[in-house]
Design an enzyme around this catalytic site. Structure first.
Site, PDB file in Angstrom:
ATOM      1  N   CYS A 113       0.787  -1.057  -0.051  1.00 20.41           N
ATOM      2  CA  CYS A 113      -0.168   0.039  -0.012  1.00 20.41           C
ATOM      3  C   CYS A 113       0.928   1.306  -0.128  1.00 20.41           C
ATOM      4  CB  CYS A 113      -1.152   0.044   1.333  1.00 20.41           C
ATOM      5  SG  CYS A 113      -2.094  -1.517   1.344  1.00 20.41           S
ATOM      6  N   HIS A 253      -3.734   7.093   2.122  1.00 18.94           N
ATOM      7  CA  HIS A 253      -3.984   5.798   1.572  1.00 18.94           C
ATOM      8  C   HIS A 253      -5.415   5.470   1.952  1.00 18.94           C
ATOM      9  CE1 HIS A 253      -4.043   1.701   0.939  1.00 18.94           C
ATOM     10  NE2 HIS A 253      -3.872   1.187   2.023  1.00 18.94           N
ATOM     11  N   ASN A 283     -10.150  -0.422  -0.759  1.00 15.18           N
ATOM     12  CA  ASN A 283      -8.672  -0.274  -0.452  1.00 15.18           C
ATOM     13  C   ASN A 283      -7.969  -0.622  -1.849  1.00 15.18           C
ATOM     14  OD1 ASN A 283      -6.080  -0.514  -0.023  1.00 15.18           O
ATOM     15  ND2 ASN A 283      -6.190  -1.396   2.196  1.00 15.18           N
TER      16      ASN A 283
END
Length: 326
Positions: A113, A253, A283
């Site tokens: 990520c 994020h 996500n």
């Protein structure tokens, strides 16, 4: 001084958009359960003909169009992904071929990520030393391919997508803390491999010979994320004598709405200055920051001259932040 200046942004999402209600027909979950714990309402899932490379290609075309450059103007491609099309070659080289670029440096970065933040600093460093003039920096993922669809605690959290930016070397005499200084002003990266078992994929070429599936201990990841993200954002700003109150926008994020809220509170930032797309995209790992950045640029929230902080944390753990003036 040479700085990496943002010329354009772009993004791409798979055609299939999946709501929580649709997901609840296949998994033991509900819209209320997902929204309450994560803020997620929709995610996009890649179809059979959509891959990390094709999504990255579409995002790159959009970023190039926004920048006013042609593909042949690019001499560096850095692509962040944890879900490459193949073990090798690098997915970046597939994007290069799709764009019709005969020759440029092209490689992948793997930091999950945080990958896009790592890719930005790598590209920025190569531009600053004069090795390259124009870079395409991409975050692209097809995380749906590594999810355990019988694990309701993880499969509801992720989606697929891609985001890209174009950076160009430009000379600047302005101090990094000056409102006239454009481009990437600072970046800070970290990693701590002791936390591998909190967020990982249980497979790989040299261990199981399989792709594996994602595994996560969500509560522990949440705790580390809030602490690490607020600290690295403060660290990046402090390094160039700026403070959180000077920041126009934070592009985080997009893992969990609760993490975004808690991080903003810890920094003393109002929620209205945080770009949130997790409700629409879920996500998307390395793609989430450039996806959110492109969304806010295109809807007019992020404007030329704005001071923007990008931040992310991912498996490893890896985490980082970058400060740029658009």
């Amino acid at each position: 001084m040479i700085r990496s200046v943002l010329l354009g942004t772009g993004s791409a999402l798979p055609a299939r958009r999946v709501s929580n209600a649709e997901l609840a027909e296949q998994v033991d979950t509900s819209d209320e359960w997902i929204v309450e714990r994560t803020g997620i309402r929709f995610r996009h899932l890649a179809g059979p003909d959509e891959t990390t490379a094709t999504l990255a290609y579409d995002a790159s075309k959009a970023a190039l169009a926004a920048s006013g450059l042609a593909a042949q103007d690019i001499d560096l491609i850095v692509l962040a992904t944890a879900t490459p099309d193949q073990t090798f070659p690098a997915t970046a080289t597939k994007v290069q071929a799709l764009l019709g670029i005969d020759d440029c440096v092209a490689f992948d970065v793997a930091a999950v990520c945080s990958g896009f933040l790592y890719a930005v600093q790598v590209a920025d460093s190569m531009i600053r030393v004069g090795a390259h003039r124009r870079a395409l920096v991409i975050g692209a993922e097809t995380f749906s391919r590594i999810l355990d669809w019988e694990d309701r605690t993880t499969c509801v959290l992720f989606g697929d997508g891609a985001g890209a930016i174009v950076l160009e070397a430009q000379e600047s005499a302005d101090d990094v803390s000056s409102p006239d200084a454009r481009g990437i002003l600072a970046a800070k990266l970290h990693a701590d491999g002791r936390h591998n078992e909190l967020l990982y994929v249980d497979g790989g070429p040299s261990t199981t010979g399989t792709v594996g599936k994602l595994r996560m201990k969500g509560r522990e990841v949440f705790r580390h994320a809030v602490t690490n993200l607020s600290a690295v954002m403060a660290e990046a700003l402090k390094g160039i004598d700026l403070t959180p109150d000077q920041v126009d926008w934070v592009v985080p994020h997009q893992a969990n709405a609760r993490i975004l809220d808690a991080t903003a509170r810890k920094l003393g930032l109002p929620a209205e200055r945080v770009i949130v797309t997790v409700d629409q995209h879920a996500n998307t790992s390395a793609a989430s920051v450039p996806l959110a950045l492109d969304t806010a640029v295109r809807d007019g929230r992020i404007k030329p001259g704005h001071l923007v902080v990008l931040e992310a944390m991912g498996g490893g753990f890896t985490w980082g932040a970058a400060v740029l003036r658009v």
